[in-house]
Design a protein around this motif. Structure first.
Motif, PDB file in Angstrom:
ATOM      1  N   ALA A  66       0.826  -1.206   0.000  1.00 26.87           N
ATOM      2  CA  ALA A  66       0.000   0.000   0.000  1.00 26.87           C
ATOM      3  C   ALA A  66       0.867   1.266   0.000  1.00 26.87           C
ATOM      4  N   TRP A  67       1.912   1.292   0.817  1.00 23.92           N
ATOM      5  CA  TRP A  67       2.774   2.472   0.889  1.00 23.92           C
ATOM      6  C   TRP A  67       3.610   2.639  -0.378  1.00 23.92           C
ATOM      7  N   SER A  68       3.980   1.540  -1.005  1.00 23.18           N
ATOM      8  CA  SER A  68       4.782   1.639  -2.227  1.00 23.18           C
ATOM      9  C   SER A  68       3.976   2.228  -3.380  1.00 23.18           C
ATOM     10  N   ARG A  69       2.641   2.157  -3.275  1.00 21.88           N
ATOM     11  CA  ARG A  69       1.758   2.706  -4.319  1.00 21.88           C
ATOM     12  C   ARG A  69       1.047   3.988  -3.870  1.00 21.88           C
ATOM     13  N   THR A  70       1.466   4.546  -2.765  1.00 20.53           N
ATOM     14  CA  THR A  70       0.784   5.730  -2.250  1.00 20.53           C
ATOM     15  C   THR A  70       0.895   6.922  -3.202  1.00 20.53           C
ATOM     16  N   ARG A  71      -0.113   7.773  -3.172  1.00 21.90           N
ATOM     17  CA  ARG A  71      -0.096   8.985  -3.982  1.00 21.90           C
ATOM     18  C   ARG A  71       0.423  10.190  -3.196  1.00 21.90           C
ATOM     19  N   MET A  72       0.813   9.939  -1.963  1.00 20.47           N
ATOM     20  CA  MET A  72       1.400  11.008  -1.150  1.00 20.47           C
ATOM     21  C   MET A  72       2.723  11.449  -1.761  1.00 20.47           C
ATOM     22  N   GLY A  73       3.043  12.711  -1.584  1.00 20.00           N
ATOM     23  CA  GLY A  73       4.331  13.206  -2.047  1.00 20.00           C
ATOM     24  C   GLY A  73       5.475  12.625  -1.212  1.00 20.00           C
ATOM     25  N   GLY A  74       6.670  12.642  -1.781  1.00 19.34           N
ATOM     26  CA  GLY A  74       7.833  12.062  -1.106  1.00 19.34           C
ATOM     27  C   GLY A  74       8.138  12.696   0.238  1.00 19.34           C
ATOM     28  N   TRP A  75       7.991  14.041   0.344  1.00 20.11           N
ATOM     29  CA  TRP A  75       8.271  14.724   1.600  1.00 20.11           C
ATOM     30  C   TRP A  75       7.265  14.330   2.677  1.00 20.11           C
ATOM     31  N   ALA A  76       6.016  14.138   2.273  1.00 21.00           N
ATOM     32  CA  ALA A  76       4.988  13.706   3.221  1.00 21.00           C
ATOM     33  C   ALA A  76       5.273  12.291   3.704  1.00 21.00           C
ATOM     34  N   VAL A  77       5.711  11.417   2.805  1.00 19.06           N
ATOM     35  CA  VAL A  77       6.057  10.038   3.187  1.00 19.06           C
ATOM     36  C   VAL A  77       7.249  10.039   4.137  1.00 19.06           C
ATOM     37  N   ALA A  78       8.238  10.906   3.862  1.00 19.91           N
ATOM     38  CA  ALA A  78       9.436  10.974   4.701  1.00 19.91           C
ATOM     39  C   ALA A  78       9.104  11.340   6.141  1.00 19.91           C
ATOM     40  N   GLN A  79       8.040  12.134   6.337  1.00 17.36           N
ATOM     41  CA  GLN A  79       7.637  12.556   7.682  1.00 17.36           C
ATOM     42  C   GLN A  79       6.609  11.624   8.316  1.00 17.36           C
ATOM     43  N   SER A  80       6.187  10.614   7.566  1.00 17.00           N
ATOM     44  CA  SER A  80       5.154   9.699   8.058  1.00 17.00           C
ATOM     45  C   SER A  80       5.757   8.614   8.947  1.00 17.00           C
ATOM     46  N   PRO A  81       4.941   7.948   9.754  1.00 15.06           N
ATOM     47  CA  PRO A  81       5.443   6.874  10.629  1.00 15.06           C
ATOM     48  C   PRO A  81       6.062   5.711   9.871  1.00 15.06           C
ATOM     49  N   ILE A  82       5.652   5.482   8.611  1.00 14.49           N
ATOM     50  CA  ILE A  82       6.162   4.321   7.868  1.00 14.49           C
ATOM     51  C   ILE A  82       7.677   4.386   7.679  1.00 14.49           C
ATOM     52  N   LEU A  83       8.227   5.578   7.481  1.00 17.50           N
ATOM     53  CA  LEU A  83       9.684   5.704   7.369  1.00 17.50           C
ATOM     54  C   LEU A  83      10.323   6.054   8.708  1.00 17.50           C
ATOM     55  N   GLY A  84       9.586   6.771   9.542  1.00 20.01           N
ATOM     56  CA  GLY A  84      10.127   7.124  10.859  1.00 20.01           C
ATOM     57  C   GLY A  84      10.388   5.908  11.735  1.00 20.01           C
ATOM     58  N   THR A  85       9.576   4.862  11.559  1.00 21.15           N
ATOM     59  CA  THR A  85       9.734   3.640  12.374  1.00 21.15           C
ATOM     60  C   THR A  85      10.563   2.568  11.684  1.00 21.15           C
ATOM     61  N   THR A  86      10.971   2.814  10.458  1.00 20.34           N
ATOM     62  CA  THR A  86      11.789   1.830   9.733  1.00 20.34           C
ATOM     63  C   THR A  86      13.201   2.364   9.462  1.00 20.34           C
ATOM     64  N   ILE A  87      13.282   3.555   8.902  1.00 28.14           N
ATOM     65  CA  ILE A  87      14.592   4.196   8.736  1.00 28.14           C
ATOM     66  C   ILE A  87      14.848   4.993  10.010  1.00 28.14           C
ATOM     67  N   THR A  88      15.164   4.276  11.050  1.00 27.93           N
ATOM     68  CA  THR A  88      15.287   4.856  12.396  1.00 27.93           C
ATOM     69  C   THR A  88      16.621   5.566  12.582  1.00 27.93           C
ATOM     70  N   LEU A  89      16.742   6.281  13.694  1.00 26.30           N
ATOM     71  CA  LEU A  89      17.991   6.949  14.032  1.00 26.30           C
ATOM     72  C   LEU A  89      19.121   5.933  14.143  1.00 26.30           C
ATOM     73  N   GLU A  90      18.836   4.790  14.744  1.00 28.10           N
ATOM     74  CA  GLU A  90      19.852   3.756  14.911  1.00 28.10           C
ATOM     75  C   GLU A  90      20.353   3.243  13.562  1.00 28.10           C
ATOM     76  N   ARG A  91      19.433   3.044  12.629  1.00 30.72           N
ATOM     77  CA  ARG A  91      19.834   2.575  11.301  1.00 30.72           C
ATOM     78  C   ARG A  91      20.648   3.637  10.554  1.00 30.72           C
ATOM     79  N   LEU A  92      20.260   4.883  10.717  1.00 31.62           N
ATOM     80  CA  LEU A  92      21.021   5.960  10.085  1.00 31.62           C
ATOM     81  C   LEU A  92      22.423   6.049  10.687  1.00 31.62           C
ATOM     82  N   ARG A  93      22.535   5.841  11.981  1.00 29.98           N
ATOM     83  CA  ARG A  93      23.849   5.862  12.632  1.00 29.98           C
ATOM     84  C   ARG A  93      24.756   4.777  12.081  1.00 29.98           C
ATOM     85  N   LYS A  94      24.175   3.620  11.825  1.00 31.62           N
ATOM     86  CA  LYS A  94      24.966   2.516  11.277  1.00 31.62           C
ATOM     87  C   LYS A  94      25.496   2.839   9.888  1.00 31.62           C
ATOM     88  N   ARG A  95      24.814   3.758   9.201  1.00 32.86           N
ATOM     89  CA  ARG A  95      25.273   4.182   7.877  1.00 32.86           C
ATOM     90  C   ARG A  95      26.220   5.386   7.954  1.00 32.86           C
TER      91      ARG A  95
END
Length: 226
Positions: free
Chosen positions: A172-201
């Motif tokens: 459902a999220w991969s086919r969303t019509r929401m803009g990219g910036w809205a998706v970036a601020q949504s829980p779907i990326l906030g809970t998956t691309i977490t601070l911990e994962r970003l730190r590892k990168r």
């Protein structure tokens, strides 16, 4: 100035002297002006020169505000000027622009270079709260870049599943019509691309870096008088 016990800061041909009273400021100001004019034969920019209260004075990107701590009347702490904050945000925005042709690793490296240099320069300032806001904004911009890099819906779906999102929700999220910036601020990326994962990168939050190098966090570390 040092021999006369003045408290001052100098950078190249720019300097400021710090006094407790207006009469002291007038006396020292006149002495320095006459020395520069008569002894060194140097021109003095009278438009930039003058006596100012701390709250209306800025130097090298720093400003002053009262400490507001009990028993510290007449003492000030350093802050960063609005102009320098805008300049920093403009640099961060350029690095995290989704259309900038660079890999995620390159973005992180450039971000860390900019933030390290900026924070080391402004380590005397008291700016804890501001970094919380900027860090959140910056992480969302990084998520936006990642979401954009995934490009096609099927790739987004697979990557969301790899990050732990249930298959139906990932579709459902991969086919969303929401803009990219809205998706970036949504829980779907906030809970998956977490601070911990970003730190590892390789991502380093500005707040955590500031906590390590900040002089303002130490007791009695007001503006250093040289």
């Amino acid at each position: 100035m040092g021999r006369q016990g003045m408290k001052f800061v100098r950078y190249a041909d720019d300097f400021s002297i710090y006094c407790k009273t207006k009469s002291q400021a007038k006396f020292h100001g006149n002495e320095v002006y006459k020395f520069l004019r008569d002894k060194l034969k140097l021109p003095v920019n009278l438009d930039k020169s003058g006596i100012r209260r701390p709250v209306t004075f800025q130097i090298l990107g720093y400003g002053f505000v009262p400490t507001y701590r009990k028993g510290e009347k007449g003492k000030y702490q350093l802050i960063v000027t609005k102009k320098r904050w805008k300049s920093l945000k403009r640099k961060l925005k350029e690095i995290t622009r989704k259309t900038s042709p660079m890999s995620f690793v390159e973005r992180i490296e450039k971000l860390n270079q900019v933030t390290r240099g900026w924070i080391n320069y402004f380590k005397y300032a008291n700016i804890n709260q501001k970094f919380t806001e900027i860090d959140g904004w910056l992480r969302n911009r990084l998520r936006y870049c990642i979401w954009t890099d995934w490009k096609k819906p099927e790739r987004k779906r697979k990557n969301l599943i790899r990050l732990g999102v249930p298959k139906g929700q990932a579709y459902a999220w991969s086919r969303t019509r929401m803009g990219g910036w809205a998706v970036a601020q949504s829980p779907i990326l906030g809970t998956t691309i977490t601070l911990e994962r970003l730190r590892k990168r390789g991502y380093i939050s500005m707040f955590s870096l500031y906590q390590k190098v900040s002089i303002a966090n130490y007791k009695d570390s007001l503006f250093p008088m040289i």
